[in-house]
Design a protein around this motif. Structure first.
Motif, mmCIF file in Angstrom:
data_model
loop_
_atom_site.group_PDB
_atom_site.id
_atom_site.type_symbol
_atom_site.label_atom_id
_atom_site.label_comp_id
_atom_site.label_asym_id
_atom_site.label_seq_id
_atom_site.Cartn_x
_atom_site.Cartn_y
_atom_site.Cartn_z
ATOM 1 N N VAL A 46 -14.711 11.515 3.171
ATOM 2 C CA VAL A 46 -13.519 11.980 2.459
ATOM 3 C C VAL A 46 -13.720 13.411 1.984
ATOM 4 O O VAL A 46 -14.772 13.767 1.467
ATOM 5 C CB VAL A 46 -13.222 11.065 1.251
ATOM 6 N N LYS A 47 -12.684 14.221 2.169
ATOM 7 C CA LYS A 47 -12.696 15.600 1.680
ATOM 8 C C LYS A 47 -11.455 15.821 0.818
ATOM 9 O O LYS A 47 -10.438 15.145 1.021
ATOM 10 C CB LYS A 47 -12.721 16.583 2.847
ATOM 11 N N PRO A 48 -11.510 16.758 -0.126
ATOM 12 C CA PRO A 48 -10.391 16.949 -1.058
ATOM 13 C C PRO A 48 -9.264 17.809 -0.497
ATOM 14 O O PRO A 48 -8.577 18.496 -1.249
ATOM 15 C CB PRO A 48 -11.072 17.624 -2.259
ATOM 16 N N TYR A 49 -9.065 17.762 0.791
ATOM 17 C CA TYR A 49 -7.977 18.487 1.446
ATOM 18 C C TYR A 49 -7.685 17.787 2.771
ATOM 19 O O TYR A 49 -8.530 17.027 3.288
ATOM 20 C CB TYR A 49 -8.361 19.959 1.690
ATOM 21 N N PRO A 50 -6.511 17.963 3.363
ATOM 22 C CA PRO A 50 -6.192 17.305 4.634
ATOM 23 C C PRO A 50 -7.210 17.672 5.707
ATOM 24 O O PRO A 50 -7.454 18.852 5.961
ATOM 25 C CB PRO A 50 -4.796 17.847 4.958
ATOM 26 N N SER A 51 -7.790 16.657 6.349
ATOM 27 C CA SER A 51 -8.892 16.952 7.267
ATOM 28 C C SER A 51 -9.008 15.967 8.429
ATOM 29 O O SER A 51 -9.946 16.062 9.218
ATOM 30 C CB SER A 51 -10.218 16.961 6.497
ATOM 31 N N THR A 52 -8.065 15.024 8.558
ATOM 32 C CA THR A 52 -8.193 14.026 9.612
ATOM 33 C C THR A 52 -7.217 14.317 10.752
ATOM 34 O O THR A 52 -6.373 15.205 10.667
ATOM 35 C CB THR A 52 -7.927 12.602 9.074
ATOM 36 N N HIS A 53 -7.308 13.512 11.796
ATOM 37 C CA HIS A 53 -6.393 13.630 12.925
ATOM 38 C C HIS A 53 -5.168 12.741 12.738
ATOM 39 O O HIS A 53 -4.441 12.478 13.695
ATOM 40 C CB HIS A 53 -7.116 13.280 14.228
ATOM 41 N N GLY A 54 -4.949 12.272 11.514
ATOM 42 C CA GLY A 54 -3.780 11.452 11.221
ATOM 43 C C GLY A 54 -4.124 10.156 10.524
ATOM 44 O O GLY A 54 -3.273 9.564 9.844
ATOM 45 N N CYS A 55 -5.349 9.691 10.693
ATOM 46 C CA CYS A 55 -5.769 8.474 10.000
ATOM 47 C C CYS A 55 -5.953 8.748 8.513
ATOM 48 O O CYS A 55 -5.982 9.893 8.069
ATOM 49 C CB CYS A 55 -7.080 7.951 10.586
ATOM 50 N N VAL A 56 -6.095 7.671 7.752
ATOM 51 C CA VAL A 56 -6.334 7.760 6.312
ATOM 52 C C VAL A 56 -7.763 7.291 6.060
ATOM 53 O O VAL A 56 -8.077 6.113 6.235
ATOM 54 C CB VAL A 56 -5.334 6.894 5.522
ATOM 55 N N VAL A 100 0.856 -1.179 0.000
ATOM 56 C CA VAL A 100 0.000 0.000 0.000
ATOM 57 C C VAL A 100 0.895 1.233 0.000
ATOM 58 O O VAL A 100 1.863 1.308 0.775
ATOM 59 C CB VAL A 100 -0.932 0.023 1.221
ATOM 60 N N HIS A 101 0.584 2.192 -0.872
ATOM 61 C CA HIS A 101 1.348 3.434 -0.973
ATOM 62 C C HIS A 101 0.384 4.604 -0.806
ATOM 63 O O HIS A 101 -0.635 4.676 -1.497
ATOM 64 C CB HIS A 101 2.037 3.541 -2.336
ATOM 65 N N ILE A 102 0.713 5.528 0.081
ATOM 66 C CA ILE A 102 -0.153 6.678 0.353
ATOM 67 C C ILE A 102 0.606 7.960 0.055
ATOM 68 O O ILE A 102 1.732 8.151 0.529
ATOM 69 C CB ILE A 102 -0.631 6.671 1.816
ATOM 70 N N SER A 103 -0.016 8.828 -0.743
ATOM 71 C CA SER A 103 0.558 10.136 -1.075
ATOM 72 C C SER A 103 -0.200 11.201 -0.288
ATOM 73 O O SER A 103 -1.383 11.440 -0.533
ATOM 74 C CB SER A 103 0.426 10.402 -2.571
ATOM 75 N N THR A 104 0.479 11.839 0.655
ATOM 76 C CA THR A 104 -0.208 12.824 1.490
ATOM 77 C C THR A 104 -0.461 14.140 0.758
ATOM 78 O O THR A 104 -1.444 14.823 1.039
ATOM 79 C CB THR A 104 0.588 13.106 2.775
ATOM 80 N N SER A 105 0.409 14.517 -0.177
ATOM 81 C CA SER A 105 0.206 15.777 -0.889
ATOM 82 C C SER A 105 -0.902 15.667 -1.928
ATOM 83 O O SER A 105 -1.666 16.612 -2.145
ATOM 84 C CB SER A 105 1.501 16.241 -1.562
ATOM 85 N N ALA A 106 -1.014 14.519 -2.579
ATOM 86 C CA ALA A 106 -2.049 14.322 -3.596
ATOM 87 C C ALA A 106 -3.343 13.796 -3.001
ATOM 88 O O ALA A 106 -4.397 13.893 -3.628
ATOM 89 C CB ALA A 106 -1.553 13.366 -4.677
ATOM 90 N N GLY A 107 -3.282 13.224 -1.799
ATOM 91 C CA GLY A 107 -4.473 12.628 -1.223
ATOM 92 C C GLY A 107 -4.915 11.399 -1.988
ATOM 93 O O GLY A 107 -6.085 11.249 -2.329
ATOM 94 N N LYS A 108 -3.965 10.500 -2.266
ATOM 95 C CA LYS A 108 -4.241 9.297 -3.044
ATOM 96 C C LYS A 108 -3.637 8.075 -2.352
ATOM 97 O O LYS A 108 -2.629 8.177 -1.652
ATOM 98 C CB LYS A 108 -3.650 9.409 -4.461
ATOM 99 N N GLY A 142 -8.595 10.761 2.379
ATOM 100 C CA GLY A 142 -8.401 11.905 3.256
ATOM 101 C C GLY A 142 -7.231 11.637 4.175
ATOM 102 O O GLY A 142 -7.081 10.516 4.699
ATOM 103 N N VAL A 143 -6.365 12.628 4.385
ATOM 104 C CA VAL A 143 -5.184 12.457 5.228
ATOM 105 C C VAL A 143 -5.161 13.526 6.325
ATOM 106 O O VAL A 143 -6.002 14.414 6.368
ATOM 107 C CB VAL A 143 -3.889 12.521 4.389
ATOM 108 N N GLY A 144 -4.155 13.437 7.200
ATOM 109 C CA GLY A 144 -4.068 14.320 8.339
ATOM 110 C C GLY A 144 -3.740 15.761 7.984
ATOM 111 O O GLY A 144 -3.135 16.048 6.944
ATOM 112 N N THR A 145 -4.128 16.658 8.862
ATOM 113 C CA THR A 145 -3.856 18.080 8.691
ATOM 114 C C THR A 145 -2.407 18.376 9.061
ATOM 115 O O THR A 145 -1.671 17.511 9.551
ATOM 116 C CB THR A 145 -4.776 18.924 9.576
ATOM 117 N N THR A 146 -1.992 19.619 8.855
ATOM 118 C CA THR A 146 -0.636 20.027 9.238
ATOM 119 C C THR A 146 -0.433 19.877 10.744
ATOM 120 O O THR A 146 0.646 19.472 11.203
ATOM 121 C CB THR A 146 -0.383 21.494 8.832
#
Length: 208
Positions: free
Chosen positions: A128-138, A52-60, A76-80
């Motif tokens: 799922v949202k098209p921008y970082p929005s989680t507490h770290g989970c995917v 499994v490969h996760i891209s945090t910048s692309a959200g993929k 959806g990935v974690g926020t800053t």
């Protein structure tokens, strides 16, 4: 060039600029909610070779076997402030029908749970949202989460990085998904056994 023609061209170019700028680094392959997304998936011939490969910048997220991408999905990935941990990990536990253990939101379904960093960080179904929005989970779309769960096992490698090799090719063709406008289903439904029964059928509440 006459004034009406110049005006028409200006409007067209301006509209195109707005569309391009609004896409950011996400894909341009259409849009919709995650509940309308059902990614094609290829059954792995060798489950031990799945990664499994996760891209945090692309959200993929990409599931691969060797050089072949078996499944690709927006996530959806974690926020800053609460980023998804980067690095090389392995799925260390899987729970098909899991609920949040702590507060706030104890009992909320986190279906198709696959932890990869610690008991607190994992991949699972979620809005799922098209921008970082989680507490770290995917968070994954429902149908994608079910398929990824079935394609992986405890010990499957997980790579989390800012980018992945397929972001500009396969990833760029994925739709932009946004569950943000959707209402929250009632607690009576989310806390019931029916939510898991529905999700196994690829549906939930009245979203699809």
């Amino acid at each position: 060039m006459n004034k009406p023609l110049r005006f028409a061209i200006s409007v067209a170019l301006g509209g195109a600029a707005i569309l391009l700028s609004s896409c950011g680094n996400m894909s341009t392959g259409g849009s919709g909610t995650a509940f309308s997304f059902d990614p094609p998936a290829k059954t792995p011939s060798n489950p031990s070779a799945v990664k499994v490969h996760i891209s945090t910048s692309a959200g993929k997220l990409y599931v691969t076997e060797g050089d072949e991408v078996l499944l690709a999905t927006p996530v959806g990935v974690g926020t800053t402030a609460t980023p998804t941990p980067k690095g090389n990990f392995k799925i260390n536990s899987k729970t098909r029908h899991r609920r949040r253990q702590g507060n706030p939101g104890a009992g909320y379904p986190m279906t198709y749970w696959m932890s990869f960093y610690s008991p607190a960080y994992g991949m699972h179904w979620g809005f799922v949202k098209p921008y970082p929005s989680t507490h770290g989970c995917v968070r994954m779309p429902l149908n994608a989460a079910r398929k990824v769960f079935d394609m992986t096992r405890v010990g499957t490698p997980v790579n989390v990085a800012s980018t992945q090799p397929w972001d500009s090719t396969i990833g760029a063709k994925l739709p932009v998904l946004d569950d943000g406008p959707l209402p929250n289903p009632p607690d009576s439904y989310m806390n019931s056994a029916k939510v898991f029964e529905d999700q196994e059928k690829g549906k939930m509440w009245n979203f699809n």
